[in-house]
Motif scaffolding. Sequence first.
Motif, PDB file in Angstrom:
ATOM      1  N   SER A 257      29.881 -55.070  18.102  1.00 21.70           N
ATOM      2  CA  SER A 257      30.455 -56.170  18.250  1.00 21.70           C
ATOM      3  C   SER A 257      30.185 -57.587  18.089  1.00 21.70           C
ATOM      4  O   SER A 257      28.801 -57.768  17.879  1.00 21.70           O
ATOM      5  CB  SER A 257      30.747 -56.147  20.008  1.00 21.70           C
TER       6      SER A 257
ATOM      7  N   TYR B 108      32.721 -58.013   8.546  1.00 24.95           N
ATOM      8  CA  TYR B 108      33.763 -57.878   9.715  1.00 24.95           C
ATOM      9  C   TYR B 108      34.799 -57.046   9.218  1.00 24.95           C
ATOM     10  O   TYR B 108      35.567 -57.082   8.060  1.00 24.95           O
ATOM     11  CB  TYR B 108      33.985 -58.858  10.381  1.00 24.95           C
ATOM     12  N   ALA B 109      35.724 -56.019  10.104  1.00 27.34           N
ATOM     13  CA  ALA B 109      36.788 -55.370   9.751  1.00 27.34           C
ATOM     14  C   ALA B 109      37.549 -54.958  11.079  1.00 27.34           C
ATOM     15  O   ALA B 109      36.924 -54.920  12.070  1.00 27.34           O
ATOM     16  CB  ALA B 109      36.092 -53.941   9.017  1.00 27.34           C
ATOM     17  N   ASP B 110      38.738 -54.932  10.699  1.00 29.59           N
ATOM     18  CA  ASP B 110      39.720 -54.201  11.754  1.00 29.59           C
ATOM     19  C   ASP B 110      39.828 -52.730  11.622  1.00 29.59           C
ATOM     20  O   ASP B 110      40.568 -52.174  12.698  1.00 29.59           O
ATOM     21  CB  ASP B 110      41.077 -55.061  12.030  1.00 29.59           C
TER      22      ASP B 110
ATOM     23  N   TRP C 227      45.290 -59.034   5.542  1.00 29.44           N
ATOM     24  CA  TRP C 227      44.342 -58.215   5.839  1.00 29.44           C
ATOM     25  C   TRP C 227      42.963 -58.679   5.446  1.00 29.44           C
ATOM     26  O   TRP C 227      41.996 -58.456   6.151  1.00 29.44           O
ATOM     27  CB  TRP C 227      44.752 -56.774   4.845  1.00 29.44           C
TER      28      TRP C 227
ATOM     29  N   ARG D 238      41.202 -60.539   8.063  1.00 27.64           N
ATOM     30  CA  ARG D 238      40.661 -59.678   9.273  1.00 27.64           C
ATOM     31  C   ARG D 238      39.454 -58.595   8.665  1.00 27.64           C
ATOM     32  O   ARG D 238      39.040 -57.829   9.456  1.00 27.64           O
ATOM     33  CB  ARG D 238      41.821 -58.890  10.057  1.00 27.64           C
ATOM     34  N   ASN D 239      39.465 -58.628   7.258  1.00 20.59           N
ATOM     35  CA  ASN D 239      38.301 -57.764   6.767  1.00 20.59           C
ATOM     36  C   ASN D 239      37.543 -58.509   5.617  1.00 20.59           C
ATOM     37  O   ASN D 239      37.993 -58.667   4.530  1.00 20.59           O
ATOM     38  CB  ASN D 239      38.986 -56.634   6.212  1.00 20.59           C
TER      39      ASN D 239
ATOM     40  N   ASN E  24      36.406 -60.894  20.549  1.00 20.91           N
ATOM     41  CA  ASN E  24      37.510 -60.375  19.593  1.00 20.91           C
ATOM     42  C   ASN E  24      37.278 -58.934  19.336  1.00 20.91           C
ATOM     43  O   ASN E  24      36.201 -58.465  19.863  1.00 20.91           O
ATOM     44  CB  ASN E  24      37.512 -61.413  18.459  1.00 20.91           C
ATOM     45  N   ASP E  25      38.341 -58.237  18.883  1.00 19.17           N
ATOM     46  CA  ASP E  25      38.312 -56.683  18.738  1.00 19.17           C
ATOM     47  C   ASP E  25      37.815 -56.415  17.373  1.00 19.17           C
ATOM     48  O   ASP E  25      37.894 -55.191  17.085  1.00 19.17           O
ATOM     49  CB  ASP E  25      39.722 -56.453  18.912  1.00 19.17           C
ATOM     50  N   LEU E  26      37.092 -57.163  16.694  1.00 21.16           N
ATOM     51  CA  LEU E  26      36.689 -56.772  15.242  1.00 21.16           C
ATOM     52  C   LEU E  26      35.376 -55.846  15.218  1.00 21.16           C
ATOM     53  O   LEU E  26      34.665 -56.121  16.090  1.00 21.16           O
ATOM     54  CB  LEU E  26      36.724 -58.075  14.094  1.00 21.16           C
ATOM     55  N   THR E  27      35.060 -55.371  14.296  1.00 19.40           N
ATOM     56  CA  THR E  27      33.834 -54.690  14.299  1.00 19.40           C
ATOM     57  C   THR E  27      33.070 -55.274  13.098  1.00 19.40           C
ATOM     58  O   THR E  27      33.324 -55.498  12.057  1.00 19.40           O
ATOM     59  CB  THR E  27      33.980 -53.170  13.674  1.00 19.40           C
TER      60      THR E  27
END
Length: 158
Positions: free
Chosen positions: A2, A18-20, A36, A39-40, A88-91
């Motif tokens: 996270s 980082y990626a979604d 995309w 977020r990636n 946030n929700d990204l990995t």
Amino acid sequence: MSAQLIFDRAPLGALIRYADGSPRPPERHRKKLAAWENRNSGGRLIAKRAQAVVGSTTLPASITLHKGDFGSGGVIVLRVHQTFSVNNDLTFTVVERPAIGSVLVLDRAGEDAELIHLAESRDAAQAWLKSHGYPHAVLREVTADDAAPGDDEGRAAA
């Protein structure tokens, strides 16, 4: 992992991806592809900001990545940074940590210092500073503690 784990464990100067988790759209879908890619992507970790309270508003802790520079002829016209809240929700994944013995050039002393350059040695860092002129810059050598991977590196946090 996270964004909170990046904030807690990744050193300044680390390369972060980082990626979604969504699949990459085809090239012909330009708008979808641009969204995309937002977020990636990835960048170099240059700043960590602790939680702050401004009036009655609480700003969560955040990390900032340097994504790239644009310009020509050795002149940088635009620097691209992206800041992420630790909520946030990204990995996130640490791709590379700074090498032991490399030197972080920070814009100032203290916990809110921002990485402005990563040099391979102290001499290279001092030469870079002479040509770029940051009057309050601080040099910090990367130690084995900074370069050692964490036990949870590369795993996504639940």
